[in-house]
Motif scaffolding. Structure first.
Motif, PDB file in Angstrom:
ATOM      1  N   TYR A  38     -78.136  -1.815 -29.813  1.00 35.02           N
ATOM      2  CA  TYR A  38     -78.243  -0.859 -28.721  1.00 35.02           C
ATOM      3  C   TYR A  38     -78.346  -1.650 -27.427  1.00 35.02           C
ATOM      4  CZ  TYR A  38     -79.902   3.723 -26.917  1.00 35.02           C
ATOM      5  OH  TYR A  38     -80.047   4.911 -26.283  1.00 35.02           O
ATOM      6  N   LEU A  39     -77.406  -1.455 -26.498  1.00 33.62           N
ATOM      7  CA  LEU A  39     -77.394  -2.200 -25.242  1.00 33.62           C
ATOM      8  C   LEU A  39     -77.245  -1.231 -24.086  1.00 33.62           C
ATOM      9  CD1 LEU A  39     -77.581  -5.164 -24.397  1.00 33.62           C
ATOM     10  CD2 LEU A  39     -75.084  -5.256 -24.427  1.00 33.62           C
ATOM     11  N   SER A  40     -78.209  -1.263 -23.170  1.00 26.74           N
ATOM     12  CA  SER A  40     -78.201  -0.339 -22.041  1.00 26.74           C
ATOM     13  C   SER A  40     -77.354  -0.870 -20.892  1.00 26.74           C
ATOM     14  CB  SER A  40     -79.632  -0.104 -21.543  1.00 26.74           C
ATOM     15  OG  SER A  40     -80.415   0.511 -22.534  1.00 26.74           O
ATOM     16  N   LYS A  41     -76.662   0.036 -20.226  1.00 28.08           N
ATOM     17  CA  LYS A  41     -75.892  -0.309 -19.028  1.00 28.08           C
ATOM     18  C   LYS A  41     -76.852  -0.394 -17.836  1.00 28.08           C
ATOM     19  CE  LYS A  41     -72.016   2.530 -20.674  1.00 28.08           C
ATOM     20  NZ  LYS A  41     -71.192   3.715 -20.373  1.00 28.08           N
ATOM     21  N   PRO A  42     -76.620  -1.290 -16.884  1.00 30.50           N
ATOM     22  CA  PRO A  42     -75.614  -2.361 -16.928  1.00 30.50           C
ATOM     23  C   PRO A  42     -76.046  -3.456 -17.891  1.00 30.50           C
ATOM     24  CG  PRO A  42     -76.976  -2.601 -14.989  1.00 30.50           C
ATOM     25  CD  PRO A  42     -77.423  -1.317 -15.647  1.00 30.50           C
TER      26      PRO A  42
END
Length: 231
Positions: free
Chosen positions: A106-110
């Motif tokens: 799970y990688l949040s923007k930015p």
């Protein structure tokens, strides 16, 4: 991942700029990548060319990321394909929902593109290590090594009584999977023995690789026997 191994990635995101940037970055890193602006088109692309990894946004028109993930996990062809969620959502509850739905990262923007590439490489490598069909060639060798090591330990009681200096915290299910891997069973056999899915077994094997610092089933078995993690 080695340079000679081709890795296919599927990106699903409704932001055109992000698709273009991510595709360019992965191509520069030597990956093959295709992109779709929505989950419906992404599903079609996945069927045309099964990916090694899927990167998907959550908030998309029509079919959202969670629904797309559920569709993937319900299909035997894609149930074990690693999925990374890219999203502006960063709340803990959203992350929990993603993990419970079967997302692998799970990688949040930015986000930092180097981090995304590192995550992709790690997931692809671990999946291939957990499912590598060439490991079946080594089953006889592994079984022979196990027998030889057990014989050696059995003839040296003092060695058996000496506790290992390595402490690896394994859950009961991880221990069960490790014991069966040490018996020389492959993932499908382990899944049948434990009454679970092959995908779950792959996840447990990947966790075992991570906890023991090994990269193949052969290394894992050797490590486990050496440090008394399995009988």
């Amino acid at each position: 991942m080695t340079e000679s191994v081709e890795c296919n990635i599927l990106l699903v995101d409704d932001e055109a700029g992000l698709r273009e940037a991510v595709c360019a970055y992965f191509e520069d890193e030597g990956f093959q990548i295709v992109a779709a602006s929505n989950a419906i088109d992404g599903w079609e692309l996945a069927q045309q060319r099964p990916p090694d990894l899927i990167i998907s946004d959550i908030m998309m028109p029509g079919v959202d990321g969670y629904q797309f993930l559920a569709q993937l996990r319900d299909d035997p062809r894609f149930e074990s394909v690693p999925v990374v969620f890219l999203t502006a959502k960063g709340m803990t509850a959203d992350r929990i929902q993603g993990y419970e739905a079967g997302v692998d990262a799970y990688l949040s923007k930015p986000f930092d593109p180097d981090e995304l590439v590192a995550i992709a490489r790690n997931l692809i490598n671990r999946r291939r290590a957990a499912t590598d069909p060439t490991d079946s060639v080594h089953l006889e060798t592994i079984s022979q090594q196990i027998a030889e090591l057990r014989g050696l330990l059995g003839s040296q009681p003092s060695v058996v009584a000496t506790p290992s200096s390595v402490q690896v915290d394994l859950t009961p299910r991880e221990q069960s999977v490790l014991d069966l891997v040490a018996e020389g069973l492959m993932n499908k056999e382990i899944a049948r023995r434990l009454n679970t899915s092959v995908r779950n077994v792959e996840k447990y094997v990947s966790r075992l690789f991570g906890k023991t610092g090994t990269n193949s089933r052969t290394e894992l078995v050797r490590y486990a026997l050496k440090h008394g993690l399995t009988e």
